[in-house]
Design a protein around this motif. Structure first.
Motif, PDB file in Angstrom:
ATOM      1  N   ILE A   1      -1.371  39.566 -14.412  1.00 50.72           N
ATOM      2  CA  ILE A   1      -2.858  38.969 -14.055  1.00 50.72           C
ATOM      3  C   ILE A   1      -2.559  37.719 -13.875  1.00 50.72           C
ATOM      4  N   THR A   2      -2.759  36.889 -12.809  1.00 54.11           N
ATOM      5  CA  THR A   2      -2.841  35.212 -12.715  1.00 54.11           C
ATOM      6  C   THR A   2      -4.854  34.972 -12.855  1.00 54.11           C
ATOM      7  N   LEU A   3      -4.661  34.440 -13.675  1.00 53.08           N
ATOM      8  CA  LEU A   3      -6.381  33.125 -13.637  1.00 53.08           C
ATOM      9  C   LEU A   3      -5.816  32.250 -12.955  1.00 53.08           C
ATOM     10  N   TYR A   4      -7.149  32.268 -11.824  1.00 51.09           N
ATOM     11  CA  TYR A   4      -7.471  31.200 -10.944  1.00 51.09           C
ATOM     12  C   TYR A   4      -8.682  30.970 -11.137  1.00 51.09           C
ATOM     13  N   ASN A   5      -8.634  29.116 -11.254  1.00 47.37           N
ATOM     14  CA  ASN A   5     -10.066  28.477 -10.850  1.00 47.37           C
ATOM     15  C   ASN A   5     -10.617  28.328  -9.162  1.00 47.37           C
ATOM     16  N   GLN A   6     -12.316  28.370  -8.880  1.00 46.69           N
ATOM     17  CA  GLN A   6     -12.152  28.277  -7.202  1.00 46.69           C
ATOM     18  C   GLN A   6     -11.590  26.768  -6.930  1.00 46.69           C
ATOM     19  N   LYS A   7      -9.988  25.968  -7.226  1.00 41.95           N
ATOM     20  CA  LYS A   7     -10.055  25.103  -6.593  1.00 41.95           C
ATOM     21  C   LYS A   7      -8.290  25.522  -6.745  1.00 41.95           C
ATOM     22  N   ASP A   8      -7.829  27.016  -6.818  1.00 40.75           N
ATOM     23  CA  ASP A   8      -6.603  27.573  -6.861  1.00 40.75           C
ATOM     24  C   ASP A   8      -5.844  26.953  -8.167  1.00 40.75           C
ATOM     25  N   GLU A   9      -6.235  26.489  -9.282  1.00 43.92           N
ATOM     26  CA  GLU A   9      -5.942  26.296 -10.420  1.00 43.92           C
ATOM     27  C   GLU A   9      -5.427  27.207 -11.206  1.00 43.92           C
ATOM     28  N   GLU A  10      -4.428  27.346 -11.210  1.00 43.05           N
ATOM     29  CA  GLU A  10      -3.847  28.544 -12.605  1.00 43.05           C
ATOM     30  C   GLU A  10      -4.406  28.036 -13.568  1.00 43.05           C
ATOM     31  N   LEU A  11      -5.092  28.958 -14.913  1.00 40.14           N
ATOM     32  CA  LEU A  11      -5.523  28.900 -16.011  1.00 40.14           C
ATOM     33  C   LEU A  11      -5.013  29.992 -17.200  1.00 40.14           C
ATOM     34  N   GLY A  12      -4.517  30.961 -16.564  1.00 37.82           N
ATOM     35  CA  GLY A  12      -4.059  31.399 -17.623  1.00 37.82           C
ATOM     36  C   GLY A  12      -2.587  32.365 -17.027  1.00 37.82           C
ATOM     37  N   TYR A  13      -2.068  33.268 -17.617  1.00 42.05           N
ATOM     38  CA  TYR A  13      -1.069  34.080 -17.782  1.00 42.05           C
ATOM     39  C   TYR A  13      -1.682  35.711 -18.698  1.00 42.05           C
ATOM     40  N   PHE A  14      -1.573  36.995 -17.960  1.00 50.69           N
ATOM     41  CA  PHE A  14      -1.850  37.792 -18.788  1.00 50.69           C
ATOM     42  C   PHE A  14      -1.013  39.036 -18.286  1.00 50.69           C
ATOM     43  N   ARG A  15      -0.217  39.846 -19.498  1.00 47.20           N
ATOM     44  CA  ARG A  15       0.437  40.343 -19.399  1.00 47.20           C
ATOM     45  C   ARG A  15       0.162  42.007 -19.914  1.00 47.20           C
ATOM     46  N   GLY A  16      -0.614  42.877 -19.024  1.00 49.99           N
ATOM     47  CA  GLY A  16      -0.738  44.425 -19.457  1.00 49.99           C
ATOM     48  C   GLY A  16       0.270  45.124 -19.229  1.00 49.99           C
ATOM     49  N   LYS A  17       0.196  46.130 -20.556  1.00 54.53           N
ATOM     50  CA  LYS A  17       0.753  47.400 -20.251  1.00 54.53           C
ATOM     51  C   LYS A  17       0.410  48.174 -20.396  1.00 54.53           C
ATOM     52  N   SER A  18       0.673  49.863 -19.645  1.00 52.43           N
ATOM     53  CA  SER A  18      -0.687  50.557 -19.106  1.00 52.43           C
ATOM     54  C   SER A  18       0.063  51.797 -20.230  1.00 52.43           C
ATOM     55  N   TYR A  19      -1.112  52.996 -19.614  1.00 47.85           N
ATOM     56  CA  TYR A  19      -0.443  54.162 -20.082  1.00 47.85           C
ATOM     57  C   TYR A  19      -1.144  55.400 -20.452  1.00 47.85           C
ATOM     58  N   GLN A  20      -1.316  56.117 -19.338  1.00 54.78           N
ATOM     59  CA  GLN A  20      -1.451  56.829 -18.733  1.00 54.78           C
ATOM     60  C   GLN A  20      -1.315  58.595 -19.519  1.00 54.78           C
ATOM     61  N   ILE A  21      -3.190  59.058 -19.804  1.00 52.29           N
ATOM     62  CA  ILE A  21      -3.248  59.551 -20.938  1.00 52.29           C
ATOM     63  C   ILE A  21      -4.272  61.020 -19.835  1.00 52.29           C
ATOM     64  N   LYS A  22      -4.257  61.909 -20.125  1.00 49.82           N
ATOM     65  CA  LYS A  22      -4.914  62.776 -19.688  1.00 49.82           C
ATOM     66  C   LYS A  22      -5.726  62.711 -18.689  1.00 49.82           C
ATOM     67  N   GLY A  23      -6.271  63.106 -17.948  1.00 47.71           N
ATOM     68  CA  GLY A  23      -7.716  62.512 -16.928  1.00 47.71           C
ATOM     69  C   GLY A  23      -7.539  62.606 -15.720  1.00 47.71           C
ATOM     70  N   SER A  24      -8.675  62.503 -14.282  1.00 48.66           N
ATOM     71  CA  SER A  24      -8.544  61.432 -13.352  1.00 48.66           C
ATOM     72  C   SER A  24     -10.264  61.107 -13.207  1.00 48.66           C
ATOM     73  N   VAL A  25      -9.292  59.960 -12.876  1.00 49.43           N
ATOM     74  CA  VAL A  25     -10.700  58.969 -12.105  1.00 49.43           C
ATOM     75  C   VAL A  25     -11.867  59.804 -11.780  1.00 49.43           C
ATOM     76  N   ILE A  26     -11.579  60.261 -10.699  1.00 49.18           N
ATOM     77  CA  ILE A  26     -12.079  60.763 -10.092  1.00 49.18           C
ATOM     78  C   ILE A  26     -12.296  62.843 -10.202  1.00 49.18           C
ATOM     79  N   PRO A  27     -13.522  62.707 -10.447  1.00 53.33           N
ATOM     80  CA  PRO A  27     -12.878  64.970 -10.529  1.00 53.33           C
ATOM     81  C   PRO A  27     -11.728  65.215  -8.462  1.00 53.33           C
ATOM     82  N   GLU A  28     -11.119  65.741  -9.088  1.00 54.31           N
ATOM     83  CA  GLU A  28      -9.822  66.374  -7.787  1.00 54.31           C
ATOM     84  C   GLU A  28     -10.842  68.040  -8.033  1.00 54.31           C
TER      85      GLU A  28
END
Length: 146
Positions: free
Chosen positions: A119-146
Motif C-alpha cells: 500500500i502506498t500512501l499519497y497526498n493530493q499532490k501525488d507525493e508519496e508519504l508512506g509505504y505499508f506492507r500487509g501480510k494476510s491470512y484467510q480464516i473461516k467464513g465469507s464476507v457475504i453469506p453464500e
C-alpha cells in the motif's frame, strides 16, 4: 444477486461495501472507498484537526489506519474472510491538516491462506508519504453469506 452469479468485479465491490458498512472506525475517520477491484483498493480521507499530532502533522496512527483499511478492502475482495497476520509502515513525509490522503493497495501474491499486499500512501499532490506492507491470512467464513 447471488454471490455465485457475480463477476469478480461485482464481488469485489459488494465485499468492500459490506466491510465498510461494518467498519465503524473507518466511518469515524470519514474514509472513502474510491475504487476497488479484485486484490486492489483505493481509499482516501481528509486530515482533520483532531487527526494532528503535537507537531501539527497528521498523526502516524491515522495514516497507518487508512493504509490498514485499504489493505483490508484489497484482501477481502474474494469473499473469504481475511485478516492481517502482520504489517509494517515506513513514513517518508508528513501529512497536514486539510490534506487529502489516498492509500492505494495492490496484491503482490496470494497463495493458499496467505497473501502479501503493498500500500502506498499519497497526498493530493501525488507525493508519496508512506509505504505499508500487509501480510494476510484467510480464516473461516465469507464476507457475504453464500
Amino acid at each position: 444477486m447471488l454471490v455465485e452469479n457475480m463477476t469478480p468485479q461485482q464481488l469485489a465491490e459488494a465485499c468492500s461495501a459490506v466491510l465498510h458498512e461494518r467498519d465503524y472506525a473507518a466511518q469515524g475517520m470519514d474514509i472513502n472507498i474510491d475504487e476497488v477491484a479484485p486484490g486492489y483498493a483505493k481509499l482516501s480521507m481528509q486530515v482533520r484537526k483532531d487527526m494532528l499530532n503535537g507537531y501539527a502533522m497528521s498523526h502516524g496512527g491515522f495514516m497507518f489506519a487508512l493504509c490498514d483499511t485499504a489493505f483490508a478492502h484489497s484482501c477481502n475482495t474474494y469473499n473469504k474472510v481475511t485478516v492481517a497476520s502482520g504489517c509494517t509502515i515506513d513514513f517518508v513525509a508528513p501529512g497536514f491538516e486539510g490534506d487529502t490522503l489516498t492509500a492505494i493497495a495492490k496484491e503482490r501474491t496470494r497463495s493458499g491462506r496467505t497473501g502479501v499486499y503493498d500500500i502506498t500512501l499519497y497526498n493530493q499532490k501525488d507525493e508519496e508519504l508512506g509505504y505499508f506492507r500487509g501480510k494476510s491470512y484467510q480464516i473461516k467464513g465469507s464476507v457475504i453469506p453464500e
